[in-house]
Write a protein that holds these residues in place. Structure first.
Motif, PDB file in Angstrom:
ATOM      1  N   GLY A  11      18.003 -14.725 -16.099  1.00  0.00           N
ATOM      2  CA  GLY A  11      18.167 -16.173 -16.099  1.00  0.00           C
ATOM      3  C   GLY A  11      18.203 -16.794 -14.723  1.00  0.00           C
ATOM      4  N   ASN A  12      18.886 -16.157 -13.767  1.00  0.00           N
ATOM      5  CA  ASN A  12      19.013 -16.782 -12.460  1.00  0.00           C
ATOM      6  C   ASN A  12      17.696 -16.788 -11.693  1.00  0.00           C
ATOM      7  OD1 ASN A  12      19.092 -14.028 -12.113  1.00  0.00           O
ATOM      8  ND2 ASN A  12      20.845 -14.038 -10.732  1.00  0.00           N
ATOM      9  N   VAL A  13      16.828 -15.834 -11.901  1.00  0.00           N
ATOM     10  CA  VAL A  13      15.527 -15.832 -11.228  1.00  0.00           C
ATOM     11  C   VAL A  13      14.658 -16.960 -11.789  1.00  0.00           C
ATOM     12  CG1 VAL A  13      13.412 -14.523 -10.828  1.00  0.00           C
ATOM     13  CG2 VAL A  13      15.615 -13.383 -10.676  1.00  0.00           C
ATOM     14  N   VAL A  14      14.659 -17.119 -13.095  1.00  0.00           N
ATOM     15  CA  VAL A  14      13.880 -18.187 -13.722  1.00  0.00           C
ATOM     16  C   VAL A  14      14.444 -19.548 -13.309  1.00  0.00           C
ATOM     17  CG1 VAL A  14      13.183 -19.191 -15.924  1.00  0.00           C
ATOM     18  CG2 VAL A  14      13.165 -16.721 -15.623  1.00  0.00           C
ATOM     19  N   ASP A  15      15.786 -19.675 -13.303  1.00  0.00           N
ATOM     20  CA  ASP A  15      16.408 -20.932 -12.883  1.00  0.00           C
ATOM     21  C   ASP A  15      16.041 -21.267 -11.439  1.00  0.00           C
ATOM     22  OD1 ASP A  15      17.588 -21.158 -15.340  1.00  0.00           O
ATOM     23  OD2 ASP A  15      19.559 -20.444 -14.679  1.00  0.00           O
ATOM     24  N   LEU A  16      16.038 -20.263 -10.582  1.00  0.00           N
ATOM     25  CA  LEU A  16      15.678 -20.481  -9.183  1.00  0.00           C
ATOM     26  C   LEU A  16      14.225 -20.934  -9.062  1.00  0.00           C
ATOM     27  CD1 LEU A  16      16.410 -20.360  -6.207  1.00  0.00           C
ATOM     28  CD2 LEU A  16      15.777 -17.950  -6.227  1.00  0.00           C
ATOM     29  N   ALA A  17      13.342 -20.324  -9.829  1.00  0.00           N
ATOM     30  CA  ALA A  17      11.933 -20.710  -9.786  1.00  0.00           C
ATOM     31  C   ALA A  17      11.756 -22.151 -10.247  1.00  0.00           C
ATOM     32  CB  ALA A  17      11.100 -19.769 -10.658  1.00  0.00           C
ATOM     33  N   VAL A  18      12.451 -22.531 -11.307  1.00  0.00           N
ATOM     34  CA  VAL A  18      12.374 -23.914 -11.794  1.00  0.00           C
ATOM     35  C   VAL A  18      12.914 -24.869 -10.737  1.00  0.00           C
ATOM     36  CG1 VAL A  18      13.299 -25.517 -13.518  1.00  0.00           C
ATOM     37  CG2 VAL A  18      12.416 -23.297 -14.225  1.00  0.00           C
ATOM     38  N   ALA A  19      14.020 -24.500 -10.095  1.00  0.00           N
ATOM     39  CA  ALA A  19      14.601 -25.353  -9.062  1.00  0.00           C
ATOM     40  C   ALA A  19      13.649 -25.539  -7.883  1.00  0.00           C
ATOM     41  CB  ALA A  19      15.922 -24.763  -8.578  1.00  0.00           C
ATOM     42  N   VAL A  20      12.951 -24.485  -7.503  1.00  0.00           N
ATOM     43  CA  VAL A  20      12.002 -24.592  -6.389  1.00  0.00           C
ATOM     44  C   VAL A  20      10.851 -25.531  -6.754  1.00  0.00           C
ATOM     45  CG1 VAL A  20      10.278 -23.302  -5.060  1.00  0.00           C
ATOM     46  CG2 VAL A  20      12.576 -22.385  -5.336  1.00  0.00           C
ATOM     47  N   VAL A  21      10.333 -25.402  -7.971  1.00  0.00           N
ATOM     48  CA  VAL A  21       9.229 -26.263  -8.396  1.00  0.00           C
ATOM     49  C   VAL A  21       9.676 -27.724  -8.460  1.00  0.00           C
ATOM     50  CG1 VAL A  21       7.701 -26.799 -10.339  1.00  0.00           C
ATOM     51  CG2 VAL A  21       8.007 -24.434  -9.607  1.00  0.00           C
ATOM     52  N   ILE A  22      10.831 -27.969  -9.048  1.00  0.00           N
ATOM     53  CA  ILE A  22      11.337 -29.343  -9.131  1.00  0.00           C
ATOM     54  C   ILE A  22      11.646 -29.874  -7.738  1.00  0.00           C
ATOM     55  CG2 ILE A  22      13.293 -30.734  -9.924  1.00  0.00           C
ATOM     56  CD1 ILE A  22      13.260 -29.084 -12.477  1.00  0.00           C
ATOM     57  N   GLY A  23      12.218 -29.024  -6.879  1.00  0.00           N
ATOM     58  CA  GLY A  23      12.502 -29.442  -5.502  1.00  0.00           C
ATOM     59  C   GLY A  23      11.245 -29.811  -4.744  1.00  0.00           C
ATOM     60  N   THR A  24      10.182 -29.053  -4.952  1.00  0.00           N
ATOM     61  CA  THR A  24       8.912 -29.353  -4.297  1.00  0.00           C
ATOM     62  C   THR A  24       8.348 -30.682  -4.780  1.00  0.00           C
ATOM     63  OG1 THR A  24       8.461 -26.995  -4.084  1.00  0.00           O
ATOM     64  CG2 THR A  24       6.584 -28.478  -3.869  1.00  0.00           C
ATOM     65  N   ALA A  25       8.408 -30.909  -6.077  1.00  0.00           N
ATOM     66  CA  ALA A  25       7.920 -32.185  -6.625  1.00  0.00           C
ATOM     67  C   ALA A  25       8.779 -33.345  -6.122  1.00  0.00           C
ATOM     68  CB  ALA A  25       7.923 -32.138  -8.150  1.00  0.00           C
ATOM     69  N   PHE A  26      10.090 -33.134  -6.065  1.00  0.00           N
ATOM     70  CA  PHE A  26      10.988 -34.181  -5.584  1.00  0.00           C
ATOM     71  C   PHE A  26      10.744 -34.465  -4.108  1.00  0.00           C
ATOM     72  CE2 PHE A  26      15.162 -35.710  -4.101  1.00  0.00           C
ATOM     73  CZ  PHE A  26      15.242 -36.843  -4.886  1.00  0.00           C
ATOM     74  N   THR A  27      10.455 -33.428  -3.332  1.00  0.00           N
ATOM     75  CA  THR A  27      10.139 -33.614  -1.914  1.00  0.00           C
ATOM     76  C   THR A  27       8.913 -34.494  -1.748  1.00  0.00           C
ATOM     77  OG1 THR A  27      11.083 -31.475  -1.362  1.00  0.00           O
ATOM     78  CG2 THR A  27       9.527 -32.398   0.217  1.00  0.00           C
ATOM     79  N   ALA A  28       7.901 -34.285  -2.582  1.00  0.00           N
ATOM     80  CA  ALA A  28       6.691 -35.114  -2.509  1.00  0.00           C
ATOM     81  C   ALA A  28       7.015 -36.569  -2.814  1.00  0.00           C
ATOM     82  CB  ALA A  28       5.637 -34.586  -3.475  1.00  0.00           C
ATOM     83  N   VAL A  29       7.886 -36.802  -3.790  1.00  0.00           N
ATOM     84  CA  VAL A  29       8.262 -38.179  -4.147  1.00  0.00           C
ATOM     85  C   VAL A  29       9.021 -38.840  -3.000  1.00  0.00           C
ATOM     86  CG1 VAL A  29       9.719 -39.564  -5.688  1.00  0.00           C
ATOM     87  CG2 VAL A  29       8.260 -37.774  -6.627  1.00  0.00           C
ATOM     88  N   VAL A  30       9.997 -38.128  -2.424  1.00  0.00           N
ATOM     89  CA  VAL A  30      10.787 -38.701  -1.335  1.00  0.00           C
ATOM     90  C   VAL A  30       9.928 -38.929  -0.098  1.00  0.00           C
ATOM     91  CG1 VAL A  30      12.714 -38.274   0.244  1.00  0.00           C
ATOM     92  CG2 VAL A  30      12.973 -37.790  -2.185  1.00  0.00           C
ATOM     93  N   THR A  31       9.052 -37.979   0.211  1.00  0.00           N
ATOM     94  CA  THR A  31       8.162 -38.149   1.364  1.00  0.00           C
ATOM     95  C   THR A  31       7.258 -39.359   1.170  1.00  0.00           C
ATOM     96  OG1 THR A  31       8.202 -35.775   1.769  1.00  0.00           O
ATOM     97  CG2 THR A  31       6.395 -37.012   2.766  1.00  0.00           C
ATOM     98  N   SER A  32       6.729 -39.532  -0.010  1.00  0.00           N
ATOM     99  CA  SER A  32       5.895 -40.700  -0.298  1.00  0.00           C
ATOM    100  C   SER A  32       6.691 -41.990  -0.179  1.00  0.00           C
ATOM    101  CB  SER A  32       5.295 -40.568  -1.702  1.00  0.00           C
ATOM    102  OG  SER A  32       4.555 -41.723  -2.021  1.00  0.00           O
ATOM    103  N   LEU A  33       7.920 -41.979  -0.668  1.00  0.00           N
ATOM    104  CA  LEU A  33       8.777 -43.171  -0.566  1.00  0.00           C
ATOM    105  C   LEU A  33       9.014 -43.537   0.895  1.00  0.00           C
ATOM    106  CD1 LEU A  33      10.653 -45.218  -2.042  1.00  0.00           C
ATOM    107  CD2 LEU A  33      12.474 -43.521  -1.767  1.00  0.00           C
ATOM    108  N   VAL A  34       9.296 -42.536   1.721  1.00  0.00           N
ATOM    109  CA  VAL A  34       9.545 -42.799   3.138  1.00  0.00           C
ATOM    110  C   VAL A  34       8.271 -43.289   3.829  1.00  0.00           C
ATOM    111  CG1 VAL A  34      10.095 -41.701   5.348  1.00  0.00           C
ATOM    112  CG2 VAL A  34      11.520 -41.262   3.346  1.00  0.00           C
TER     113      VAL A  34
END
Length: 131
Positions: A11-34
Motif C-alpha cells: 500500500g505505501n508504495v502505491v500511495d507514494l506513486a499516486v502522491a508523486v503523480v498528483i504532486g507533479t500535476a499540482f506543480t504544473a498548475v501552481v507554476t502556470s498560476l505564477v
C-alpha cells in the motif's frame, strides 16, 4: 520475482506513486498560476522582473547570476502562492472544523471471540453471586 511483486503492490508504495503523480500535476498548475497570473501582475506594478541578462566574467568563464536570480524569484513566487492559496485556507478550514466539535466516542468493535469471552465472564460472575 514474487518478492518484487509484493514490494510493488504494498500500500505505501502505491500511495507514494499516486502522491508523486498528483504532486507533479499540482506543480504544473501552481507554476502556470505564477507564470500566467502573478508574474504579469508583478510586472504591471513594478516593471518586468527579468534578470537573465545579468552576467560577469572571470578568466573567460561567464557567470549568469541573473538566471539564478530569476529562479530564486520564481521559487519565492511559487512558495508564496502555495502558502496563501493552499496552506493558509486549509489551515483556517481545519481550525474552524475543529472548533466546537468533540470527536464522538466510539464503541469498540468486538470480535466474536471477545463477545463470547465477555458472555462467559458475565455468566461466571452471576454464578459466583448466586453461590
Amino acid at each position: 520475482m514474487k518478492g518484487f511483486k509484493q514490494f510493488l503492490m504494498r500500500g505505501n508504495v502505491v500511495d507514494l506513486a499516486v502522491a508523486v503523480v498528483i504532486g507533479t500535476a499540482f506543480t504544473a498548475v501552481v507554476t502556470s498560476l505564477v507564470q500566467n497570473i502573478f508574474t504579469p501582475l508583478i510586472a504591471a506594478i513594478f516593471g518586468k522582473p527579468d534578470f537573465s541578462s545579468l552576467t560577469f566574467k572571470i578568466n573567460g568563464s561567464v557567470f549568469r547570476y541573473g538566471a539564478f536570480l530569476n529562479s530564486v524569484i520564481a521559487f519565492l513566487s511559487v512558495a508564496t502562492v502555495i502558502y496563501f492559496v493552499v496552506v493558509l485556507p486549509l489551515r483556517t478550514i481545519n481550525e474552524r472544523r475543529a472548533r466546537g466539535q468533540v470527536p464522538p466516542e466510539e464503541d469498540p468493535v468486538l470480535t466474536d471471540e471477545a463477545r463470547l469471552l465477555t458472555e462467559i465472564r458475565d455468566l461466571l460472575a452471576v454464578r459466583q453471586t448466586n453461590s
